[in-house]
Design a protein around this motif. Sequence first.
Motif, PDB file in Angstrom:
ATOM      1  N   ASP A 209      15.893 -21.624 -41.769  1.00  0.00           N
ATOM      2  CA  ASP A 209      16.391 -22.845 -42.390  1.00  0.00           C
ATOM      3  C   ASP A 209      15.314 -23.922 -42.370  1.00  0.00           C
ATOM      4  O   ASP A 209      14.153 -23.666 -42.022  1.00  0.00           O
ATOM      5  N   GLU A 210      15.687 -25.125 -42.733  1.00  0.00           N
ATOM      6  CA  GLU A 210      14.713 -26.214 -42.791  1.00  0.00           C
ATOM      7  C   GLU A 210      14.089 -26.481 -41.434  1.00  0.00           C
ATOM      8  O   GLU A 210      12.884 -26.726 -41.328  1.00  0.00           O
ATOM      9  N   SER A 211      14.898 -26.411 -40.362  1.00  0.00           N
ATOM     10  CA  SER A 211      14.366 -26.680 -39.027  1.00  0.00           C
ATOM     11  C   SER A 211      13.354 -25.606 -38.617  1.00  0.00           C
ATOM     12  O   SER A 211      12.395 -25.901 -37.896  1.00  0.00           O
ATOM     13  N   PHE A 212      13.552 -24.372 -39.075  1.00  0.00           N
ATOM     14  CA  PHE A 212      12.597 -23.296 -38.785  1.00  0.00           C
ATOM     15  C   PHE A 212      11.211 -23.668 -39.295  1.00  0.00           C
ATOM     16  O   PHE A 212      10.202 -23.556 -38.580  1.00  0.00           O
ATOM     17  N   HIS A 213      11.135 -24.129 -40.540  1.00  0.00           N
ATOM     18  CA  HIS A 213       9.845 -24.471 -41.132  1.00  0.00           C
ATOM     19  C   HIS A 213       9.250 -25.730 -40.496  1.00  0.00           C
ATOM     20  O   HIS A 213       8.029 -25.825 -40.320  1.00  0.00           O
ATOM     21  N   GLN A 214      10.097 -26.662 -40.117  1.00  0.00           N
ATOM     22  CA  GLN A 214       9.606 -27.873 -39.450  1.00  0.00           C
ATOM     23  C   GLN A 214       8.979 -27.531 -38.100  1.00  0.00           C
ATOM     24  O   GLN A 214       7.878 -28.016 -37.774  1.00  0.00           O
ATOM     25  N   ILE A 215       9.656 -26.711 -37.321  1.00  0.00           N
ATOM     26  CA  ILE A 215       9.134 -26.356 -35.999  1.00  0.00           C
ATOM     27  C   ILE A 215       7.899 -25.478 -36.137  1.00  0.00           C
ATOM     28  O   ILE A 215       6.946 -25.594 -35.349  1.00  0.00           O
ATOM     29  N   ARG A 216       7.889 -24.610 -37.139  1.00  0.00           N
ATOM     30  CA  ARG A 216       6.706 -23.793 -37.379  1.00  0.00           C
ATOM     31  C   ARG A 216       5.494 -24.670 -37.638  1.00  0.00           C
ATOM     32  O   ARG A 216       4.399 -24.408 -37.108  1.00  0.00           O
ATOM     33  N   ASN A 217       5.658 -25.722 -38.422  1.00  0.00           N
ATOM     34  CA  ASN A 217       4.542 -26.626 -38.704  1.00  0.00           C
ATOM     35  C   ASN A 217       4.106 -27.373 -37.445  1.00  0.00           C
ATOM     36  O   ASN A 217       2.905 -27.590 -37.220  1.00  0.00           O
ATOM     37  N   GLN A 218       5.071 -27.776 -36.617  1.00  0.00           N
ATOM     38  CA  GLN A 218       4.731 -28.444 -35.356  1.00  0.00           C
ATOM     39  C   GLN A 218       3.996 -27.490 -34.422  1.00  0.00           C
ATOM     40  O   GLN A 218       3.020 -27.873 -33.765  1.00  0.00           O
ATOM     41  N   PHE A 219       4.488 -26.272 -34.350  1.00  0.00           N
ATOM     42  CA  PHE A 219       3.866 -25.237 -33.511  1.00  0.00           C
ATOM     43  C   PHE A 219       2.430 -24.995 -33.956  1.00  0.00           C
ATOM     44  O   PHE A 219       1.506 -24.944 -33.138  1.00  0.00           O
ATOM     45  N   TYR A 226      -6.077 -25.846 -29.738  1.00  0.00           N
ATOM     46  CA  TYR A 226      -6.532 -25.000 -28.637  1.00  0.00           C
ATOM     47  C   TYR A 226      -7.085 -23.651 -29.120  1.00  0.00           C
ATOM     48  O   TYR A 226      -7.916 -23.051 -28.441  1.00  0.00           O
ATOM     49  N   PHE A 227      -6.586 -23.172 -30.263  1.00  0.00           N
ATOM     50  CA  PHE A 227      -7.002 -21.873 -30.777  1.00  0.00           C
ATOM     51  C   PHE A 227      -7.411 -21.988 -32.243  1.00  0.00           C
ATOM     52  O   PHE A 227      -6.814 -21.350 -33.112  1.00  0.00           O
ATOM     53  N   PRO A 228      -8.395 -22.802 -32.565  1.00  0.00           N
ATOM     54  CA  PRO A 228      -8.773 -22.962 -33.974  1.00  0.00           C
ATOM     55  C   PRO A 228      -9.219 -21.640 -34.583  1.00  0.00           C
ATOM     56  O   PRO A 228      -9.995 -20.900 -33.986  1.00  0.00           O
ATOM     57  N   GLY A 229      -8.693 -21.354 -35.765  1.00  0.00           N
ATOM     58  CA  GLY A 229      -9.054 -20.134 -36.464  1.00  0.00           C
ATOM     59  C   GLY A 229      -8.251 -18.912 -36.090  1.00  0.00           C
ATOM     60  O   GLY A 229      -8.363 -17.879 -36.746  1.00  0.00           O
ATOM     61  N   VAL A 239       1.270 -16.731 -37.991  1.00  0.00           N
ATOM     62  CA  VAL A 239       0.996 -18.158 -38.110  1.00  0.00           C
ATOM     63  C   VAL A 239      -0.505 -18.355 -37.983  1.00  0.00           C
ATOM     64  O   VAL A 239      -1.091 -18.026 -36.947  1.00  0.00           O
ATOM     65  N   ALA A 240      -1.132 -18.865 -39.037  1.00  0.00           N
ATOM     66  CA  ALA A 240      -2.565 -19.162 -39.002  1.00  0.00           C
ATOM     67  C   ALA A 240      -2.740 -20.585 -38.490  1.00  0.00           C
ATOM     68  O   ALA A 240      -2.318 -21.540 -39.130  1.00  0.00           O
ATOM     69  N   PHE A 241      -3.348 -20.715 -37.319  1.00  0.00           N
ATOM     70  CA  PHE A 241      -3.495 -22.037 -36.727  1.00  0.00           C
ATOM     71  C   PHE A 241      -4.470 -22.914 -37.508  1.00  0.00           C
ATOM     72  O   PHE A 241      -4.398 -24.133 -37.452  1.00  0.00           O
ATOM     73  N   GLY A 243      -8.415 -24.222 -38.981  1.00  0.00           N
ATOM     74  CA  GLY A 243      -9.630 -24.722 -38.357  1.00  0.00           C
ATOM     75  C   GLY A 243     -10.750 -23.706 -38.329  1.00  0.00           C
ATOM     76  O   GLY A 243     -11.826 -23.998 -37.835  1.00  0.00           O
ATOM     77  N   GLY A 244     -10.502 -22.523 -38.872  1.00  0.00           N
ATOM     78  CA  GLY A 244     -11.523 -21.489 -38.889  1.00  0.00           C
ATOM     79  C   GLY A 244     -11.718 -20.952 -40.285  1.00  0.00           C
ATOM     80  O   GLY A 244     -11.092 -21.410 -41.247  1.00  0.00           O
ATOM     81  N   TRP A 245     -12.532 -19.938 -40.415  1.00  0.00           N
ATOM     82  CA  TRP A 245     -12.850 -19.434 -41.744  1.00  0.00           C
ATOM     83  C   TRP A 245     -11.687 -18.709 -42.393  1.00  0.00           C
ATOM     84  O   TRP A 245     -11.635 -18.552 -43.597  1.00  0.00           O
ATOM     85  N   TYR A 246     -10.683 -18.259 -41.579  1.00  0.00           N
ATOM     86  CA  TYR A 246      -9.526 -17.624 -42.206  1.00  0.00           C
ATOM     87  C   TYR A 246      -8.299 -18.524 -42.133  1.00  0.00           C
ATOM     88  O   TYR A 246      -7.176 -18.086 -41.934  1.00  0.00           O
ATOM     89  N   ASP A 247      -8.503 -19.812 -42.296  1.00  0.00           N
ATOM     90  CA  ASP A 247      -7.388 -20.746 -42.387  1.00  0.00           C
ATOM     91  C   ASP A 247      -6.517 -20.355 -43.572  1.00  0.00           C
ATOM     92  O   ASP A 247      -6.990 -20.041 -44.641  1.00  0.00           O
ATOM     93  N   ALA A 248      -5.200 -20.336 -43.342  1.00  0.00           N
ATOM     94  CA  ALA A 248      -4.280 -19.966 -44.402  1.00  0.00           C
ATOM     95  C   ALA A 248      -2.977 -20.711 -44.215  1.00  0.00           C
ATOM     96  O   ALA A 248      -2.627 -21.122 -43.107  1.00  0.00           O
ATOM     97  N   PRO A 249      -2.218 -20.910 -45.271  1.00  0.00           N
ATOM     98  CA  PRO A 249      -0.948 -21.612 -45.141  1.00  0.00           C
ATOM     99  C   PRO A 249       0.085 -20.772 -44.401  1.00  0.00           C
ATOM    100  O   PRO A 249      -0.057 -19.553 -44.330  1.00  0.00           O
TER     101      PRO A 249
END
Length: 249
Positions: A209-219, A226-229, A239-241, A243-249
């Motif tokens: 639901d909407e809260s799932f996507h909101q928390i995913r973005n916060q996470f 702490y774990f860029p890339g 979940v792609a954190f 900050g690195g070369w494989y940054d993804a939505p």
Amino acid sequence: MTPQPTYVQNRDESDLVFSVCSLVRDQAQYDRLLESFAAHGFTAENSEFLAADNRKGNQFDGFDWHKHMWPKARGRYVIFCHEDVELVDCGYDDLVARIEALEAADPQWLVAGVAGSPWRPLNHSVTAQALHISDVFGTDRRLGQVPARVESLDECFIVMRRLKPVLNSYDMAGFHYYGADLCLQAEFLGGRSYAIDFHLLHKGKARADESFHQIRNQFRAKYRRYFPGRIFHCVTGRVAFGGGWYDAP
């Protein structure tokens, strides 16, 4: 009068093996959980049952209810499970055996569960899973190898050692990603997370639901610091954190 100190010993003298903690919203589901645990060897002599009471509203969420349960737990191991979990063909003796085997294989384990995403998979295009579970997706499902070291765990059933607690983040709230958060907190503490072979029935079905996507973005925003890339694999997807070369939505 001079205060008398209490000297704490570095050992666990509890007679209880398990503290079974549940976040309860539906009393009928929780009653079935209690019945199934009792039928599979969890007795008053070896276990206690603690409930975080959400029956009349959300007093607790996924990130804070563990913190309220922990000071009350007396068992050597603390189980955090959903109210809609029922034991099927594994019970008390099986869980003790699985934990003892895990401790012998890796004394650095901190968090264990019944379903997770394998540690650092080579293929980041899909989310692999390690589990043996019955749920809304099928009966007696087996994927990957268990026991297996994992990056994250499903929240339906999680066990830890009481003397080696892992607590959720204090800067997050809600009912999604708190299992993944626990596993990352275990990494920070120098420990590891595992999926073990403890077959059970989980009746719930996660809703994106909407809260799932909101928390995913916060996470994602929190852990990219702490774990860029890093591409982090959860049972609900990768979940792609960033900050690195494989940054993804």
